[in-house]
Structures are given as structure tokens and as C-alpha cells.
Write a protein that holds these residues in place. Structure first.
Motif, PDB file in Angstrom:
ATOM      1  N   LEU A 166       0.736  -1.202  -0.169  1.00 39.02           N
ATOM      2  CA  LEU A 166       0.059   0.137  -0.092  1.00 39.02           C
ATOM      3  C   LEU A 166       1.001   1.354  -0.015  1.00 39.02           C
ATOM      4  O   LEU A 166       1.720   1.172   0.520  1.00 39.02           O
ATOM      5  CB  LEU A 166      -0.971   0.165   1.395  1.00 39.02           C
ATOM      6  N   PRO A 167       0.281   2.226  -0.768  1.00 34.65           N
ATOM      7  CA  PRO A 167       1.189   3.525  -0.629  1.00 34.65           C
ATOM      8  C   PRO A 167       0.929   4.327   0.714  1.00 34.65           C
ATOM      9  O   PRO A 167       0.219   3.744   1.497  1.00 34.65           O
ATOM     10  CB  PRO A 167       0.469   4.410  -1.744  1.00 34.65           C
ATOM     11  N   PRO A 168       1.814   5.316   1.106  1.00 34.22           N
ATOM     12  CA  PRO A 168       1.564   6.002   2.478  1.00 34.22           C
ATOM     13  C   PRO A 168       0.136   6.363   2.624  1.00 34.22           C
ATOM     14  O   PRO A 168      -0.252   7.236   1.459  1.00 34.22           O
ATOM     15  CB  PRO A 168       2.675   7.228   2.218  1.00 34.22           C
ATOM     16  N   GLY A 169      -0.125   6.259   3.737  1.00 31.90           N
ATOM     17  CA  GLY A 169      -1.657   6.992   4.044  1.00 31.90           C
ATOM     18  C   GLY A 169      -2.820   6.170   3.250  1.00 31.90           C
ATOM     19  O   GLY A 169      -3.824   6.790   3.708  1.00 31.90           O
ATOM     20  N   TYR A 170      -2.489   5.149   2.611  1.00 35.52           N
ATOM     21  CA  TYR A 170      -3.860   4.353   1.911  1.00 35.52           C
ATOM     22  C   TYR A 170      -4.480   3.854   3.017  1.00 35.52           C
ATOM     23  O   TYR A 170      -3.857   2.754   3.833  1.00 35.52           O
ATOM     24  CB  TYR A 170      -3.178   3.718   0.917  1.00 35.52           C
ATOM     25  N   GLU A 171      -5.792   3.946   2.945  1.00 37.17           N
ATOM     26  CA  GLU A 171      -6.589   2.985   3.909  1.00 37.17           C
ATOM     27  C   GLU A 171      -7.109   1.859   3.031  1.00 37.17           C
ATOM     28  O   GLU A 171      -8.208   2.042   1.831  1.00 37.17           O
ATOM     29  CB  GLU A 171      -7.575   4.017   4.566  1.00 37.17           C
ATOM     30  N   PHE A 172      -6.837   0.798   3.401  1.00 32.74           N
ATOM     31  CA  PHE A 172      -7.429  -0.372   2.706  1.00 32.74           C
ATOM     32  C   PHE A 172      -8.390  -1.191   3.393  1.00 32.74           C
ATOM     33  O   PHE A 172      -8.462  -1.524   4.554  1.00 32.74           O
ATOM     34  CB  PHE A 172      -6.205  -1.483   2.775  1.00 32.74           C
ATOM     35  N   THR A 173      -9.611  -1.357   2.686  1.00 30.24           N
ATOM     36  CA  THR A 173     -10.715  -2.091   3.146  1.00 30.24           C
ATOM     37  C   THR A 173     -10.471  -3.783   2.844  1.00 30.24           C
ATOM     38  O   THR A 173     -10.498  -4.136   1.575  1.00 30.24           O
ATOM     39  CB  THR A 173     -11.807  -1.412   2.574  1.00 30.24           C
ATOM     40  N   ASP A 174     -10.745  -4.522   3.803  1.00 30.51           N
ATOM     41  CA  ASP A 174     -10.369  -5.999   3.640  1.00 30.51           C
ATOM     42  C   ASP A 174     -11.248  -6.523   2.497  1.00 30.51           C
ATOM     43  O   ASP A 174     -12.792  -6.253   2.769  1.00 30.51           O
ATOM     44  CB  ASP A 174     -10.370  -6.647   4.702  1.00 30.51           C
ATOM     45  N   ASP A 175     -10.782  -7.277   1.666  1.00 35.96           N
ATOM     46  CA  ASP A 175     -11.921  -7.761   0.491  1.00 35.96           C
ATOM     47  C   ASP A 175     -11.931  -9.276   0.645  1.00 35.96           C
ATOM     48  O   ASP A 175     -12.466  -9.797  -0.226  1.00 35.96           O
ATOM     49  CB  ASP A 175     -11.123  -7.359  -1.027  1.00 35.96           C
ATOM     50  N   GLY A 176     -11.241  -9.721   1.796  1.00 39.20           N
ATOM     51  CA  GLY A 176     -11.330 -11.278   2.087  1.00 39.20           C
ATOM     52  C   GLY A 176     -10.476 -11.922   1.294  1.00 39.20           C
ATOM     53  O   GLY A 176     -10.411 -13.366   1.587  1.00 39.20           O
ATOM     54  N   SER A 177      -9.515 -11.593   0.561  1.00 38.35           N
ATOM     55  CA  SER A 177      -8.500 -12.235   0.065  1.00 38.35           C
ATOM     56  C   SER A 177      -7.351 -12.437   1.205  1.00 38.35           C
ATOM     57  O   SER A 177      -7.051 -11.806   2.245  1.00 38.35           O
ATOM     58  CB  SER A 177      -7.904 -11.642  -1.162  1.00 38.35           C
ATOM     59  N   ASP A 178      -6.606 -13.327   0.798  1.00 35.52           N
ATOM     60  CA  ASP A 178      -5.592 -13.925   1.745  1.00 35.52           C
ATOM     61  C   ASP A 178      -4.086 -13.200   1.483  1.00 35.52           C
ATOM     62  O   ASP A 178      -3.503 -13.700   0.484  1.00 35.52           O
ATOM     63  CB  ASP A 178      -5.062 -15.259   1.699  1.00 35.52           C
ATOM     64  N   TYR A 179      -3.958 -11.929   1.914  1.00 32.48           N
ATOM     65  CA  TYR A 179      -2.798 -11.154   1.572  1.00 32.48           C
ATOM     66  C   TYR A 179      -1.970 -10.978   2.876  1.00 32.48           C
ATOM     67  O   TYR A 179      -2.544 -10.936   3.815  1.00 32.48           O
ATOM     68  CB  TYR A 179      -2.898  -9.577   0.990  1.00 32.48           C
ATOM     69  N   PHE A 210       7.098 -15.689 -10.232  1.00 34.16           N
ATOM     70  CA  PHE A 210       7.278 -14.360  -9.584  1.00 34.16           C
ATOM     71  C   PHE A 210       6.234 -13.427 -10.443  1.00 34.16           C
ATOM     72  O   PHE A 210       6.261 -13.250 -11.613  1.00 34.16           O
ATOM     73  CB  PHE A 210       8.323 -13.915  -9.474  1.00 34.16           C
ATOM     74  N   ASN A 211       5.198 -12.587  -9.849  1.00 34.63           N
ATOM     75  CA  ASN A 211       4.600 -11.677 -10.663  1.00 34.63           C
ATOM     76  C   ASN A 211       4.122 -10.318  -9.948  1.00 34.63           C
ATOM     77  O   ASN A 211       4.263 -10.638  -8.360  1.00 34.63           O
ATOM     78  CB  ASN A 211       3.266 -12.197 -10.893  1.00 34.63           C
ATOM     79  N   ILE A 212       4.366  -9.327 -10.574  1.00 35.70           N
ATOM     80  CA  ILE A 212       3.874  -8.131  -9.762  1.00 35.70           C
ATOM     81  C   ILE A 212       2.744  -7.412 -10.714  1.00 35.70           C
ATOM     82  O   ILE A 212       2.974  -7.493 -11.909  1.00 35.70           O
ATOM     83  CB  ILE A 212       5.102  -7.092  -9.516  1.00 35.70           C
ATOM     84  N   TYR A 213       1.800  -6.776 -10.016  1.00 38.78           N
ATOM     85  CA  TYR A 213       0.712  -6.419 -10.780  1.00 38.78           C
ATOM     86  C   TYR A 213      -0.169  -5.345  -9.779  1.00 38.78           C
ATOM     87  O   TYR A 213      -0.233  -5.549  -8.822  1.00 38.78           O
ATOM     88  CB  TYR A 213      -0.245  -7.269 -11.453  1.00 38.78           C
ATOM     89  N   PRO A 214      -0.957  -4.199 -10.813  1.00 41.55           N
ATOM     90  CA  PRO A 214      -1.807  -3.635  -9.701  1.00 41.55           C
ATOM     91  C   PRO A 214      -2.783  -4.177  -9.008  1.00 41.55           C
ATOM     92  O   PRO A 214      -3.392  -5.076  -9.550  1.00 41.55           O
ATOM     93  CB  PRO A 214      -2.160  -2.412 -10.590  1.00 41.55           C
ATOM     94  N   TYR A 215      -3.326  -3.741  -7.739  1.00 37.64           N
ATOM     95  CA  TYR A 215      -4.417  -4.559  -7.227  1.00 37.64           C
ATOM     96  C   TYR A 215      -5.822  -4.333  -7.876  1.00 37.64           C
ATOM     97  O   TYR A 215      -6.794  -4.834  -8.100  1.00 37.64           O
ATOM     98  CB  TYR A 215      -4.284  -3.566  -5.818  1.00 37.64           C
ATOM     99  N   SER A 216      -5.596  -3.157  -8.870  1.00 39.07           N
ATOM    100  CA  SER A 216      -6.852  -2.554  -9.590  1.00 39.07           C
ATOM    101  C   SER A 216      -6.981  -3.511 -10.543  1.00 39.07           C
ATOM    102  O   SER A 216      -8.146  -3.878 -11.114  1.00 39.07           O
ATOM    103  CB  SER A 216      -6.774  -1.207 -10.283  1.00 39.07           C
TER     104      SER A 216
END
Length: 487
Positions: A166-179, A210-216
Motif C-alpha cells: 500500500l502507498p503511504p496513508g492509503y486506507e485498505f478495506t479488507d476484501d476477504g483475500s489472503d494477503y 514471480f509476478n507483480i501487478y496493480p491491485y486494480s
């Protein structure tokens, strides 16, 4: 008689000081470390004001040079990947060959690196899909503080998993995924790991997983783009002179200001380097910046290669330092942040994770550095040296000995195209199980496999790495010999 004379001398000194303090005579000048200051009684004369401000600016430039070393280091590395090697935001760079690793500060020459620079300004939160297997790595912010370890020393413990950055100050809402949810204090981050499996085929499988991708794009992630330098020259070494300040100004525009750095930002503002303003220093600011970069780097070399930290020397009767003197990846101890320990490490090296500061036998890595021979003399590329590694080095996985160029802090770029030897090589052993390693311009007859070529006219230093160090390292029952000059 002597006691009487001493008392008389004390009275005379007291009288002299008192007389001077009450004298109406103006003090004409004051000798200082940076020259003579003309005085007007107890004030600097008007003609000396500029001289004092010039000294203040020089001091500010020197201090901010040392403070900014980790930030400029990553900014330079990112710029080289993107401008020189063609990487885009989030692309993965594989550094496997000797030539491809020549740009990395104190690279490990034994294992492959996989590295990606991610700017959260452009992507928002990102998901890092870490494969299962023997790896060491993590996510680091642009002050080179560990956001989280990944792999064997991370929360996945080598079993793989998904990390949400997450970026600085970003508020994440739990989406039920295992992160494994982690938050950075900077927008730019380095994500990467090393493959520790000695089997090249297993290493390829880890890399491809290995992979990296936007959460969106979590519902439809694209495959990561894998690049290599393909032997093209590049340099992650901090730039010199004004290029250092230009790189610092550029990265400051992309990052939030941490509370702990606001005083340093004030110093930079005095020198013409500010957030949201163009870099256009005045003539006097240019003079201070040039001097600050020059002297700042000299001080960085002293601070790095002649460490004066109380616990730097690992064995009291050896020249080997425990090079990573930062007590915690956050760089923070109880009452202060470890500014000088940070400056020392990030002048000579890059990245910092919990695994690199192992205190648990059989886990992580540890780094010992030698900058001098057994007599305390700098290591000279024109001389011949020997290091005897005692039998049974305390490493569960493997050990390596790597040589670096002092000026670039990268692998020695020699004709041999080799800068390290390790327990993964076929080395010639002595009857007692010890191994003699040789360093110099030419190979000693019969010990070519145990030799690393150095370059005349250039100084070098070395790291002795232990992967998964065992108890004998921590209790110091095993001790590494010093590097000795040989004919």
C-alpha cells in the motif's frame, strides 16, 4: 616555591581574562577553522557576514550529502533501469551474469537477482505474488528501509504467498483475500529477491512463478515483463558532483517528506533544492553544493572504510568488520535514527532486510568486510595477498568471498571476469580442510581456481558472506583469518 609560582600564575591568568573582558578595546579578528573573521568588538564585522554564510552553506551541503545517500542510490538505480536499460514501471530485471551485475553496489556474484522498481504514484496498491522455494528478498522503500521481508525470512517462510503493498496513508478495506498487507512510507519501492536454489532449472521455475501487478487488476493480472541488461553497461553508483544533487532534486519531487527529515529539507532549501520548485541554484549555492559533494564523499569513505562504530570489529584481534551496523531495518533505535550507520552501509551497499541481519543460526545471511590487510594497510590492486579460510566455515547453505572496487563499490571489472569464489566452486583445499584464497594481478601457479584478479592502480575491499550462518559464527568459536601480503 613551586606552589607559590603556580598560584601567582593562576592569579595573573585570572587578572588577564578579567581585564580583557572589561576592556573597551575592540577585538580586531578571530582565527577560525575556516579562516580569519574580522570582528567589530563582540560581533562579526559586516564584511565577514558572507564568509560565515558561505561556511554555513558548505556545512549544510556536506551534511545533506551524507543524509541523502540511500535515497540518491535508489533513485540512480531506478533511473539507470528505466532510462538506460529500457525498463518500465513494474518490469522485472534479471541480473544473473557477471557483466549484468557490474552496476550493483556490492552485488553478490554467486546468486541471481530479480528486481523491480514500482512507483505507487502511477499504480496505486500493488500485489506481489511470491513463489514457494528457497529465496531471500523483500520490499524496500526509497530510504532503503525494509517494508517487509519475503521468502525464507519473511512471513511466508519460503512457502510463497501474495503480498499487498500500500502507498503511504492509503486506507485498505479488507476484501476477504489472503494477503500479507504491508504499507510503505515512500511512493517508490524496490521489490526483489535472490534465488538460493543451486539448481539452475529450479531457479528458472521460481523466476517464472514471480509476478507483480496493480491491485486494480487483481481479477485479470497480466504477466510481468522480464528483462535483462544483456551485457549493456550501467551504473547504480551514486553520481558525483552536481549530478548527485540533480538526482536528489528529481526524487524529492516524487516522494512525501517524512517527519524525521524536515530539518534536512530546510537545509536543502537554503541550497536551492525544494519540493515543487525547479532546481536553479545561485552561484553561491552552486559553490556550496560542489564542495559539499566533494568533501561529503570523502567523509563517506572514512565513515565506511574506517568504521568507528563501537561494535564494528567482529573479532577484536582481526581486521574484519561486521559491515551492516544498522540495528533494525527501520534504522531506528530507542532515542535516535542511525544516521551515520545508515550513511556507512548505503555508501558501500544497497538494500537492507531482516534476513541480512541474521541473529538466528541457520537462517538469513551475514556480511563481514575487510578494507585492509592484517597490518591495517589499504588493499592495493598491485600487490599479492592470501586469505586462509579455516576448515568448516559456519554456513548451512554456502559461503562466498567477493572483491569490489573502492571507487565504484561494484564488482571488480577485471579481465578474468570473475570477482568471487565460493563453496559452490571447485576449490583446492589444504590437508587440514582449510582453503587458501589468492588475490593479485597474476594467478599463483597451481592455485588458479582459488584466485581473483585485482587491478594495478586501484584499491579494493572484500565481503565474506555466510548464508544461513551456524552457531559457530555467532559464538565466535570459528574465526576467519586476515588478508596477508605475500610475495
Amino acid at each position: 616555591m613551586k606552589m607559590f609560582n603556580d598560584k601567582c600564575l593562576l592569579l595573573l591568568l585570572t587578572f588577564s581574562v578579567s581585564f580583557s573582558a572589561n576592556s573597551s578595546e575592540a577585538v580586531q579578528s578571530l582565527e577560525t577553522r575556516f579562516g580569519k573573521i574580522e570582528m567589530n568588538s563582540d560581533l562579526p564585522s559586516k564584511s565577514s557576514i558572507n564568509q560565515l554564510f558561505e561556511e554555513l552553506d558548505y556545512q549544510q551541503a556536506t551534511q545533506t550529502y551524507l543524509w541523502a545517500l540511500p535515497l540518491v542510490s535508489y533513485a540512480q538505480w531506478k533511473n539507470e533501469f528505466q532510462q538506460n536499460l529500457g525498463a518500465k514501471n513494474g518490469d522485472l530485471m534479471l541480473l544473473d551474469s557477471y557483466e549484468d551485475k557490474l552496476g550493483v553496489l556490492t552485488a553478490n556474484a554467486t546468486t541471481p537477482y530479480l528486481l523491480s522498481f514500482v512507483d505507487l504514484n502511477k499504480t496505486g496498491p500493488v500485489i506481489v505474488d511470491m513463489p514457494k522455494g528457497p529465496t531471500a528478498g523483500g520490499i524496500g522503500d526509497f530510504w532503503q528501509r525494509a517494508v517487509v521481508d519475503m521468502g525464507q525470512t519473511g512471513p511466508d517462510k519460503g512457502n510463497g504467498g501474495k503480498y499487498l503493498l500500500l502507498p503511504p496513508g492509503y486506507e485498505f478495506t479488507d476484501d476477504g483475500s489472503d494477503y500479507y498487507v504491508v504499507q510503505s512510507e515512500t511512493m517508490n519501492n524496490l521489490i526483489g529477491f535472490r534465488v538460493l536454489d543451486p539448481d539452475p532449472e529450479q531457479g528458472k521455475k521460481l523466476i517464472s512463478s514471480f509476478n507483480i501487478y496493480p491491485y486494480s487488476k487483481k481479477s485479470n493480472p497480466s504477466e510481468i515483463k522480464l528483462l535483462t541488461p544483456k551485457g549493456k553497461a550501467w551504473s547504480g553508483t551514486q553520481p558525483k558532483g552536481m549530478h548527485y544533487w540533480e538526482r536528489l532534486h528529481q526524487i524529492i519531487q516524487e516522494e512525501p517528506v517524512n517527519e524525521r527529515d524536515r530539518f534536512y529539507m530546510a537545509m536543502l532549501a537554503s541550497l536551492g533544492i525544494e519540493k515543487n520548485k525547479p532546481f536553479n541554484p545561485t552561484e553561491s549555492q552552486l559553490k556550496a553544493l560542489k564542495s559539499g559533494a566533494e568533501i561529503g564523499e570523502l567523509i563517506a569513505k572514512a565513515n565506511t572504510f574506517a568504521k568507528r562504530f563501537p561494535k564494528a570489529r567482529y573479532w577484536s584481534d582481526r581486521q574484519w568488520d561486521k559491515v551492516l551496523q544498522i540495528d533494525d531495518p527501520s534504522q531506528r533505535v530507542e532515542n535516535y535514527d542511525q544516521l551515520w550507520e545508515r550513511s556507512a552501509w548505503f555508501y558501500e551497499a544497497v538494500t537492507n532486510t531482516k534476513g541480512m541481519m541474521s541473529s538466528t543460526p541457520g537462517l538469513g545471511q551475514t556480511y563481514l568486510g575487510a578494507y585492509t590487510d592484517d597490518k591495517g594497510q589499504w588493499l592495493d590492486g598491485g600487490k599479492n595477498y592470501k586469505l586462509t579460510v579455516p576448515a568448516n566455515p559456519p554456513a548451512k547453505q554456502f559461503w562466498s568471498m567477493t572483491l569490489y572496487d573502492i571507487d565504484t563499490r561494484t564488482l571488480i571489472d577485471n579481465k578474468q571476469k570473475k570477482s568471487d569464489v565460493s563453496s559452490r566452486n571447485e576449490l583446492k583445499e589444504n590437508q587440514d580442510g582449510s582453503i587458501d584464497l589468492y588475490f593479485g594481478p597474476a594467478a599463483p601457479a597451481g592455485f588458479e581456481s582459488n584466485w581473483i584478479q585485482t587491478i594495478k592502480g586501484r584499491h579494493w575491499f572484500s565481503y565474506f558472506r555466510l548464508y544461513a550462518p551456524t552457531e559457530a559464527y555467532f559464538d565466535k568459536s570459528w574465526k576467519l583469518n586476515d588478508i596477508e601480503v605475500v610475495n
